[in-house]
Design a protein around this motif. Structure first.
Motif, PDB file in Angstrom:
ATOM      1  N   LEU A  61       0.815  -1.212   0.000  1.00 20.05           N
ATOM      2  CA  LEU A  61       0.000   0.000   0.000  1.00 20.05           C
ATOM      3  C   LEU A  61       0.852   1.267   0.000  1.00 20.05           C
ATOM      4  CD1 LEU A  61      -2.842  -1.023   2.488  1.00 20.05           C
ATOM      5  CD2 LEU A  61      -2.999  -0.829  -0.004  1.00 20.05           C
ATOM      6  N   THR A  62       2.048   1.198   0.550  1.00 21.58           N
ATOM      7  CA  THR A  62       2.935   2.366   0.543  1.00 21.58           C
ATOM      8  C   THR A  62       3.820   2.400  -0.702  1.00 21.58           C
ATOM      9  OG1 THR A  62       4.567   1.152   1.900  1.00 21.58           O
ATOM     10  CG2 THR A  62       2.985   2.572   3.057  1.00 21.58           C
ATOM     11  N   GLY A  63       3.634   1.414  -1.592  1.00 18.27           N
ATOM     12  CA  GLY A  63       4.381   1.409  -2.843  1.00 18.27           C
ATOM     13  C   GLY A  63       5.870   1.254  -2.666  1.00 18.27           C
ATOM     14  N   THR A  64       6.277   0.439  -1.706  1.00 11.11           N
ATOM     15  CA  THR A  64       7.691   0.283  -1.377  1.00 11.11           C
ATOM     16  C   THR A  64       8.270  -0.962  -2.046  1.00 11.11           C
ATOM     17  OG1 THR A  64       7.297   1.309   0.778  1.00 11.11           O
ATOM     18  CG2 THR A  64       9.367   0.099   0.488  1.00 11.11           C
ATOM     19  N   PRO A  65       9.202  -0.810  -2.970  1.00 11.51           N
ATOM     20  CA  PRO A  65       9.826  -1.981  -3.593  1.00 11.51           C
ATOM     21  C   PRO A  65      10.887  -2.596  -2.685  1.00 11.51           C
ATOM     22  CG  PRO A  65      10.734   0.027  -4.531  1.00 11.51           C
ATOM     23  CD  PRO A  65       9.677   0.456  -3.553  1.00 11.51           C
ATOM     24  N   MET A  66      11.313  -3.814  -3.023  1.00  5.97           N
ATOM     25  CA  MET A  66      12.406  -4.481  -2.325  1.00  5.97           C
ATOM     26  C   MET A  66      13.528  -4.738  -3.315  1.00  5.97           C
ATOM     27  SD  MET A  66      10.549  -7.195   0.264  1.00  5.97           S
ATOM     28  CE  MET A  66      11.739  -6.992   1.601  1.00  5.97           C
ATOM     29  N   THR A  67      14.746  -4.674  -2.829  1.00  2.00           N
ATOM     30  CA  THR A  67      15.924  -4.889  -3.663  1.00  2.00           C
ATOM     31  C   THR A  67      16.691  -6.085  -3.152  1.00  2.00           C
ATOM     32  OG1 THR A  67      16.089  -2.520  -4.147  1.00  2.00           O
ATOM     33  CG2 THR A  67      18.061  -3.858  -4.509  1.00  2.00           C
ATOM     34  N   GLY A  68      17.155  -6.910  -4.069  1.00  2.00           N
ATOM     35  CA  GLY A  68      17.930  -8.086  -3.689  1.00  2.00           C
ATOM     36  C   GLY A  68      17.755  -9.193  -4.695  1.00  2.00           C
ATOM     37  N   SER A  69      17.862 -10.425  -4.234  1.00  2.00           N
ATOM     38  CA  SER A  69      17.829 -11.582  -5.129  1.00  2.00           C
ATOM     39  C   SER A  69      16.975 -12.694  -4.561  1.00  2.00           C
ATOM     40  CB  SER A  69      19.260 -12.121  -5.349  1.00  2.00           C
ATOM     41  OG  SER A  69      20.118 -11.133  -5.880  1.00  2.00           O
TER      42      SER A  69
END
Length: 531
Positions: free
Chosen positions: A168-176
Motif C-alpha cells: 500500500l505504501t508502494g515500497t519496492p524491495m531490492t535483492g535476489s
C-alpha cells in the motif's frame, strides 16, 4: 464512528505481537490486527537469540516464555564427511542474561504472546487501504463483509514477506531470489535430544537439524531436481527417504512439511510518512544464519520506544528517522552473511566443501581462529555508527558506545539478593553511574540529561556493598563480569536507551555538552526540561 488508537500494529506473528507488548508496556494505546483467523499453527521460526529473549524480558514475559523455550548451546557445523568442524557457542555465556541461542515452536510462542497481551486484538481482519495525512493515518480494514476505518498516529507493518503495508505504501524491495528448493520437515516423537542446531555441509545433500522441546525436531534438506517444487506439498516417500539416516517416521509424526525457495531482499525504505516496516516486511533473508525472526525483534525493540517517547512529548518526529538509519546496516549485513553461508556451509561443490573443511580445521587449531569461529565473530555486530548516539567531542568514544549493554548478574541494593542488571532499570532511559560521587550526580542533575527522565543507578566496582545512596539503587559485581564490563568506565555515566543500547559514555563535566547534543538528536531544543 471512527475508532482511534495511537498505534495500529498490522500482523499477529511473533514480531507484531512483540511490538504490541513493547508498546503496551510503555502505555501506548495500541490495536493489533491479523488477516488470519488465529495465530499460526506452523512452526516457521524456531530459534531466539539471547538478545530477543532480553527484549521479551523487558516486556515482563520471562516467566511466561520459559516453559516453551529450550535454552540452547549454539550450532555445531559438520564437514563433507560428516566430521565435526566446530561448535559455535557465542562470545560470552549468557551475555545478555539469557542463553545464546534458544529453540522454540512458533505456535507455542505465539500462543503465549497473545494470551499475555493486554491491548485489543482483531483476528480475521484485513488491511485494504491506508490514508496518510498531517494529523494521522487512517486504515481501512475488512472483517468478513464489514468495512471500517481506524484512525491512528502510526501504523507498524509487521505483516510478513507479502506485506500489505509495504504494497500500500508502494515500497519496492531490492535483492535476489535463489533457485534452490528446500524441504522443511517438522517432526514429532523425535529421538534427537541435543540442545544445539546441526548444520551438515555434505555437498551431496546439505541439510540442517534443529531439535526442539517435547520431542519436536526441524529438518531442512536441499532438494535435487525432480524431488519437489516450491509451494507443492512434498511426497511422504521423499520425507521418509531423507529422514531415514536419522530415524524412521510415520505420516502421523510429520507435524509440517513444506518446500520453498528463499529470498535475500531488503525494502528500499522502511518509513513512509506514518507507516513503518518491521521484520520480513522490511527484510527477507535465507535461514542459514538463524536471524530472520531475531532481526524482526530487533526492529521492534528499536522502534517502539521511539514512538512512545514522541507520543509522550519527550522527542520530536526526527527521532523516527533514526529507525532505518540504525537498523538497515545491520539487517543488510545479516542478509549478506546468510547468503554467504549458503554458498560456503551449504555448498554442493565437492571442491569448495573440501577447501572449506581444510581451512576450518586449520583455523580451529589456532587461538585466533578458534575464538573467531566458536564465538561466531563472523556474525555482524548490531553496533550503531549513526543515529541516537553521542561520542567525541561531546562525550567519549568508549567501546560500549552504540552496543547493547551486556546484562550480567549483579548484587541488588543492600546486597541481600542477586538478579539481572535490567531488574533495576526502568522502561525508559537509564543513567548508570560507575562509582560516581554525590557531587558527580549533582552535576548531571544540572545538565540537559535531566530532561530524559531517566532512572538513575549506581554501579559499584571494587568489591563494594551496594547500599542505597539517596534515591538511587545500587548494584555490585557477583562473578567478575560487571567489574570487567564497567571498570574501564569508572567515574563515568553511561546513558542507556530503553532498548538497552548505550547512547553515550561521558564524564560528569561533559554532561552539559553531551546532553545538549542528545536532546538535539531526540528532536528537542537544548535546555528543555520535559515533565
Amino acid at each position: 464512528m471512527v475508532e482511534r488508537y495511537q498505534v495500529l500494529v498490522v500482523g499477529g506473528g511473533p514480531v507484531g505481537l512483540t511490538a504490541a507488548h513493547l508498546l503496551a508496556r510503555l502505555g501506548v494505546g495500541t490495536l493489533l490486527i491479523e488477516r488470519n483467523a488465529s495465530t499460526s499453527d506452523e512452526a516457521k521460526a524456531i530459534s531466539l537469540d539471547g538478545e530477543s529473549l532480553r527484549t521479551l524480558q523487558i516486556c515482563g514475559l520471562s516467566d511466561d516464555i520459559a516453559p516453551v523455550v529450550v535454552p540452547g548451546t549454539g550450532t555445531r557445523y559438520y564437514g563433507a564427511r560428516g566430521q565435526s568442524l566446530f561448535h559455535a557457542r557465542g562470545t560470552t555465556p549468557f551475555q545478555f542474561g539469557h542463553a545464546f541461542k534458544n529453540q522454540f515452536a512458533q505456535p507455542e510462542l505465539e500462543r503465549v504472546l497473545l494470551e499475555t497481551l493486554t491491548v485489543p486484538t482483531r483476528f480475521g481482519t484485513e488491511l485494504v487501504a491506508l490514508e496518510d495525512d498531517a494529523d494521522g493515518i487512517t486504515a481501512v480494514v475488512t472483517h468478513g463483509e464489514q468495512t471500517e476505518r481506524i484512525r491512528a498516529d502510526y501504523v507498524l507493518g509487521c505483516d510478513g514477506g507479502r506485506s500489505t503495508v509495504r504494497q500500500l505504501t508502494g515500497t519496492p524491495m531490492t535483492g535476489s531470489s535463489y533457485p534452490d528448493v528446500w524441504l522443511v520437515v517438522d517432526t514429532l516423537e523425535d529421538p534427537h535430544d541435543e540442545r544445539f542446531g546441526m548444520h551438515h555441509g555434505a555437498p551431496g545433500r546439505p541439510h540442517v537439524i534443529v531439535p526442539g522441546r517435547a520431542g519436536r525436531c526441524r529438518y531442512e534438506f536441499l532438494l535435487r531436481p525432480g524431488e519437489g517444487e516450491p509451494g507443492t506439498p512434498p511426497s511422504f516417500d521423499v520425507v521418509r527417504r531423507l529422514l531415514a539416516p536419522y530415524r524412521t517416521i510415520t505420516s502421523a509424526q510429520v507435524e509440517r512439511s513444506v518446500t520453498y525457495r528463499f529470498n535475500a531482499l531488503v525494502a528500499d525504505r522502511w518509513r513512509t510518512g506514518r507507516s513503518f516496516l518491521l521484520g520480513d516486511a522490511a527484510h527477507m533473508m535465507p535461514p542459514f544464519a538463524g536471524q530472520g525472526l531475531n532481526s524482526g525483534v530487533r526492529d521492534a525493540a528499536n522502534l517502539c520506544w521511539k514512538i512512545a517517547t514522541i507520543l509522550d512529548g519527550r522527542a520530536g518526529d526526527r527521532l523516527l528517522d533514526t529507525y532505518e538509519t540504525e537498523r538497515r546496516p545491520h539487517a543488510q549485513a545479516v542478509v549478506h552473511l546468510s547468503v554467504k553461508l549458503r554458498s560456503v556451509v551449504m555448498t554442493t561443490s565437492r571442491r569448495r566443501a573440501a577447501l572449506r573443511d581444510l581451512l576450518v580445521a586449520g583455523a580451529v587449531r589456532t587461538p585466533w581462529g578458534k575464538r573467531y569461529l566458536e564465538g561466531m565473530r563472523y556474525r555482524p555486530s548490531p553496533t550503531l555508527r549513526e543515529g541516537l548516539i553521542v561520542g567525541a567531542p561531546f562525550a567519549e568514544d568508549s567501546p560500549l558506545l552504540g552496543r547493547a549493554l551486556e546484562q550480567p548478574r549483579v548484587l541488588l541494593p543492600d546486597g541481600c539478593a542477586t538478579g539481572l542488571l535490567d531488574d533495576v532499570m526502568g522502561d525508559g532511559f537509564t543513567l548508570l553511574g560507575v562509582n560516581l560521587t554525590e557531587q558527580d550526580w549533582d552535576t548531571i542533575a544540572d545538565s540537559p540529561l535531566s530532561a530524559l527522565g531517566a532512572t538513575e543507578v549506581n554501579a559499584l566496582c571494587g568489591d563494594l556493598l551496594p547500599r542505597m545512596r539517596g534515591p538511587r539503587p545500587a548494584v555490585a559485581d557477583t562473578d567478575g563480569r560487571l567489574e570487567s564490563l564497567l571498570a574501564p568506565s569508572r567515574g563515568r555515566v553511561i546513558v542507556i536507551r530503553p532498548d538497552r543500547c548505550v547512547g553515550a559514555v561521558l564524564r560528569p563535566d561533559q554532561a552539559q555538552a553531551a546532553g545538549d547534543r542528545f536532546l538535539h538528536r531526540l528532536g528537542l531544543p537544548a535546555h528543555v526540561a520535559v515533565a
